[in-house]
Design a protein around this motif. Structure first.
Motif, mmCIF file in Angstrom:
data_model
loop_
_atom_site.group_PDB
_atom_site.id
_atom_site.type_symbol
_atom_site.label_atom_id
_atom_site.label_comp_id
_atom_site.label_asym_id
_atom_site.label_seq_id
_atom_site.Cartn_x
_atom_site.Cartn_y
_atom_site.Cartn_z
ATOM 1 N N THR A 146 0.832 -1.200 0.000
ATOM 2 C CA THR A 146 0.000 0.000 0.000
ATOM 3 C C THR A 146 0.867 1.251 0.000
ATOM 4 N N THR A 147 1.926 1.252 0.800
ATOM 5 C CA THR A 147 2.836 2.395 0.840
ATOM 6 C C THR A 147 3.473 2.631 -0.530
ATOM 7 N N ALA A 148 3.866 1.554 -1.200
ATOM 8 C CA ALA A 148 4.446 1.677 -2.540
ATOM 9 C C ALA A 148 3.450 2.292 -3.518
ATOM 10 N N ARG A 149 2.183 1.893 -3.428
ATOM 11 C CA ARG A 149 1.144 2.448 -4.313
ATOM 12 C C ARG A 149 0.940 3.932 -4.032
ATOM 13 N N ILE A 150 0.973 4.300 -2.763
ATOM 14 C CA ILE A 150 0.808 5.709 -2.400
ATOM 15 C C ILE A 150 1.963 6.538 -2.949
ATOM 16 N N ILE A 151 3.184 6.046 -2.763
ATOM 17 C CA ILE A 151 4.367 6.769 -3.254
ATOM 18 C C ILE A 151 4.327 6.902 -4.777
ATOM 19 N N ALA A 152 3.911 5.835 -5.459
ATOM 20 C CA ALA A 152 3.807 5.896 -6.924
ATOM 21 C C ALA A 152 2.820 6.972 -7.348
ATOM 22 N N GLY A 153 1.701 7.074 -6.632
ATOM 23 C CA GLY A 153 0.716 8.105 -6.954
ATOM 24 C C GLY A 153 1.244 9.505 -6.712
ATOM 25 N N LEU A 154 1.953 9.697 -5.610
ATOM 26 C CA LEU A 154 2.543 11.006 -5.322
ATOM 27 C C LEU A 154 3.539 11.398 -6.402
#
Length: 271
Positions: free
Chosen positions: A222-230
């Motif tokens: 989930t953290t990786a997905r958030i960072i990718a979106g940012l």
């Protein structure tokens, strides 16, 4: 006195160390922040694993990584200034997400991001077609999966996101805000983040260990997905350092200077 062998070794090592120092000095601040971010992420994963091992005697986890909606005044009190003045009533923020169409193509999202919010949001976007131009947020957060899905749709549609003075955008809500093609906020907007968490229930130790691994993997994914979106939106991923280091029962509110420096806000507006 040094031996000839030691002298020769120093002669060869000298240029090596000079080259190493030169390379380290050439690293820009952004790269250093990225390295620090991933070191902290790895450390967070290790701490999560230790915490879950301590729970294995009497607990297990079955819920996926998510965000707990946090209402004011749960704040770490950032050093950069006082806690934001949130004017939306807590009982309104605690209600399931209400989606309302206003004038000038504004779609207002108010309340907690409950499971199913993304489906309702997508239906509203599809029904309104190109009339919707911006998404106005006032939410304490909630379901991270729904927030990520809503952020993806906002990015695809090229919509503007907005947080007004006195409004709250916390927990998983900033994921949605950060997806806007333009991200407008009042300097008095309350935008804050905290850690992902997992819910625990009773269970046997063996099941708890398996669940701990699943929960840790889910949190990292989930953290990786958030960072990718940012990153996709041009927001500095160092923003998420504050989420990683803030306990799930608290919030880290960004100051106006931080929002600008991290490119979270593309333009400050006065409502």
């Amino acid at each position: 006195m040094k031996s000839d062998a030691n002298a020769r070794a120093d002669h060869h090592q000298g240029p090596f160390y000079r080259r190493l120092i030169d390379r380290l000095a050439a690293i820009d601040d952004g790269a250093i922040l990225r390295v620090a971010f991933f070191i902290m992420l790895a450390g967070t994963a290790a701490v999560l694993f230790v915490d879950f091992r301590e729970l294995t005697d009497n607990q297990t986890t079955t819920e996926p990584a998510t965000f707990q909606p946090i209402l004011p005044p749960a704040s770490d009190g950032p050093d950069t200034g006082p806690m934001p003045d949130i004017t939306t009533a807590p009982d309104i923020l605690q209600q399931p997400l209400e989606i309302a169409l206003g004038s000038a193509g504004r779609l207002t999202l108010t309340g907690t991001i409950d499971p199913g919010s993304a489906t309702r949001f997508a239906s509203e976007i599809e029904a309104r077609g190109e009339y919707v131009q911006s998404v106005v947020l006032d939410s304490p957060g909630g379901s991270v999966e729904d927030a990520l899905a809503m952020a993806e749709l906002i990015h695809e549609q090229g919509l503007t996101t907005r947080v007004e003075a006195g409004a709250l955008c916390a927990s998983s809500c900033p994921i949605i805000f950060a997806a806007g093609a333009a991200r407008l906020a009042s300097p008095e907007a309350a935008i804050g983040v905290h850690q992902i968490y997992a819910t625990a229930i009773s269970g046997d130790p063996q099941s708890a260990m398996r669940a701990a691994g699943v929960a840790m993997s889910s949190a990292q994914t989930t953290t990786a997905r958030i960072i990718a979106g940012l990153t996709r939106s041009g927001v500095d991923s160092a923003l998420w350092l504050h989420a990683l280091e803030t306990p799930p029962e608290r919030l880290y509110y960004f100051s106006a200077d931080e929002m600008q420096r991290l490119n979270l806000v593309t333009e400050f507006v006065q409502d």
